[in-house]
Design a protein around this motif. Structure first.
Motif, short mmCIF file in Angstrom:
data_model
loop_
_atom_site.label_atom_id
_atom_site.label_comp_id
_atom_site.label_asym_id
_atom_site.label_seq_id
_atom_site.Cartn_x
_atom_site.Cartn_y
_atom_site.Cartn_z
N ARG A 135 0.84 -1.19 0.00
CA ARG A 135 0.00 0.00 0.00
C ARG A 135 0.88 1.24 0.00
O ARG A 135 2.05 1.19 0.39
CB ARG A 135 -0.92 0.02 1.21
CG ARG A 135 -0.20 0.14 2.55
CD ARG A 135 -1.18 0.08 3.71
NE ARG A 135 -0.53 0.21 4.99
CZ ARG A 135 -1.16 0.05 6.15
NH1 ARG A 135 -2.44 -0.27 6.16
NH2 ARG A 135 -0.51 0.18 7.30
N GLN A 136 0.31 2.35 -0.46
CA GLN A 136 1.09 3.58 -0.49
C GLN A 136 1.40 4.04 0.93
O GLN A 136 0.54 4.01 1.81
CB GLN A 136 0.35 4.68 -1.24
CG GLN A 136 1.21 5.93 -1.44
CD GLN A 136 0.52 6.99 -2.28
OE1 GLN A 136 -0.63 7.31 -2.03
NE2 GLN A 136 1.23 7.54 -3.26
N THR A 137 2.65 4.45 1.14
CA THR A 137 3.07 4.91 2.46
C THR A 137 3.29 6.42 2.44
O THR A 137 3.32 7.05 1.38
CB THR A 137 4.38 4.22 2.87
OG1 THR A 137 5.41 4.58 1.93
CG2 THR A 137 4.21 2.71 2.88
N GLY A 178 4.32 1.67 8.78
CA GLY A 178 3.03 1.02 8.72
C GLY A 178 2.85 0.11 7.52
O GLY A 178 1.71 -0.20 7.13
N ALA A 179 3.95 -0.34 6.92
CA ALA A 179 3.87 -1.23 5.76
C ALA A 179 3.09 -2.49 6.12
O ALA A 179 3.17 -3.00 7.24
CB ALA A 179 5.27 -1.60 5.29
N SER A 180 2.33 -3.00 5.15
CA SER A 180 1.52 -4.19 5.42
C SER A 180 2.36 -5.45 5.48
O SER A 180 1.92 -6.47 6.03
CB SER A 180 0.45 -4.34 4.34
OG SER A 180 1.02 -4.41 3.04
N GLN A 181 3.58 -5.41 4.93
CA GLN A 181 4.51 -6.53 5.01
C GLN A 181 5.92 -5.97 4.84
O GLN A 181 6.11 -4.91 4.27
CB GLN A 181 4.21 -7.55 3.92
CG GLN A 181 4.28 -6.99 2.50
CD GLN A 181 3.84 -8.00 1.45
OE1 GLN A 181 3.92 -9.20 1.66
NE2 GLN A 181 3.37 -7.51 0.33
N PRO A 182 6.91 -6.68 5.35
CA PRO A 182 8.29 -6.18 5.21
C PRO A 182 8.83 -6.44 3.82
O PRO A 182 8.22 -7.15 3.01
CB PRO A 182 9.05 -6.99 6.27
CG PRO A 182 8.27 -8.25 6.43
CD PRO A 182 6.83 -7.88 6.19
N VAL A 183 9.98 -5.87 3.52
CA VAL A 183 10.70 -6.15 2.29
C VAL A 183 10.94 -7.66 2.23
O VAL A 183 11.26 -8.29 3.23
CB VAL A 183 12.03 -5.39 2.25
CG1 VAL A 183 12.80 -5.70 0.97
CG2 VAL A 183 11.79 -3.88 2.39
#
Length: 253
Positions: A135-137, A178-183
């Motif tokens: 998602r956009q951060t 607040g990323a929905s998942q990490p790199v």
């Protein structure tokens, strides 16, 4: 020099580090003092201070508090030249190499150059790379740039390599606050293989398993912020994992 013992080893495994990212907008004095108390019992290597959008004037007071009650190095994680504070120990001089916005590739650096020269801050030239994690951060929106696609580790590796060849001394892969998942582990591993400079990874790291994955994939520094703000006890878990990794490394040497 806060990073004097912070070196990636080209041959053999490197020691791991834990950076606690502190957003001045999200911390009260009481919550900061609580985190400081926890960080004394459960070691943190660095405090990164900053954020993609700072809307209050609390940063200076936060840094003063950190310096007053802790010896842990305070490293600025700035979104613009407005957020330089000479109370800190150093600054990640971020060049947004994943994007094509000249303001964040060189523009803000020109504005900050005389301020940094006049300060005693240790400067850490860092290739900053935003990664699409679902998602956009705030970071991608504020910078007006398109993150590197989540499933394109080759693009990330080539971008990081170009940054190293330009003389940048650190690479920072960031999924954003607040990323929905990490790199992904694949992307971290691809970048680790491509460059010799230390690799910092943050964004969306909110479980023990995610910390383990990021470290195993090749991150030299794991950065956690939002989850510790929500659950301060997570600080102890991250600290313990990093310490365990380094103990195992010492045993096998």
């Amino acid at each position: 020099m806060p990073f004097k013992n912070f070196r990636h080893q080209q041959h053999g495994a490197a020691r791991k580090h834990f950076a606690l990212l502190l957003d001045p907008d999200n911390l009260t004095e009481a919550s900061c003092l609580h985190l400081l108390s926890l960080s004394e019992a459960h070691p943190v290597d660095f405090f990164f201070v900053g954020g993609s959008l700072i809307t209050t004037d609390r940063q200076a007071a936060l840094i003063q508090l950190l310096k007053q009650y802790s010896s842990i190095p305070v490293i600025l994680f700035p979104s613009s030249s407005l957020h330089i504070d000479k109370q800190a120990d150093g600054i990640l001089l971020l060049s947004l190499i994943s994007g094509r916005n000249p303001e964040f590739l060189i523009g803000q650096h020109v504005l900050s150059a005389p301020l940094l020269k006049a300060s005693r801050l240790q400067i850490y030239p860092t290739g900053y790379m935003l990664i699409d994690t679902g998602r956009q951060t705030t970071a991608s929106y504020m910078s007006g740039t398109t993150p590197i696609p989540y499933d394109k580790p080759v693009i990330a590796a080539c971008t990081a390599l170009a940054g190293q060849q330009l003389g940048l001394r650190f690479i920072y892969l960031d999924g954003g606050s607040g990323a929905s998942q990490p790199v992904s582990a694949d992307m971290i591993a691809a970048v680790r293989q491509a460059v010799e400079v230390p690799l910092i990874v943050g964004g969306g790291i909110d479980t023990v398993d995610k910390v383990k994955t990021v470290l195993a994939a090749g991150a030299d520094v794991v950065v956690v912020g939002n989850q510790i703000e929500k659950d301060p006890g997570f600080l102890a878990e991250v600290s313990s994992l990093v310490a365990s990794y380094n103990v195992a490394l010492d045993v096998h040497r």
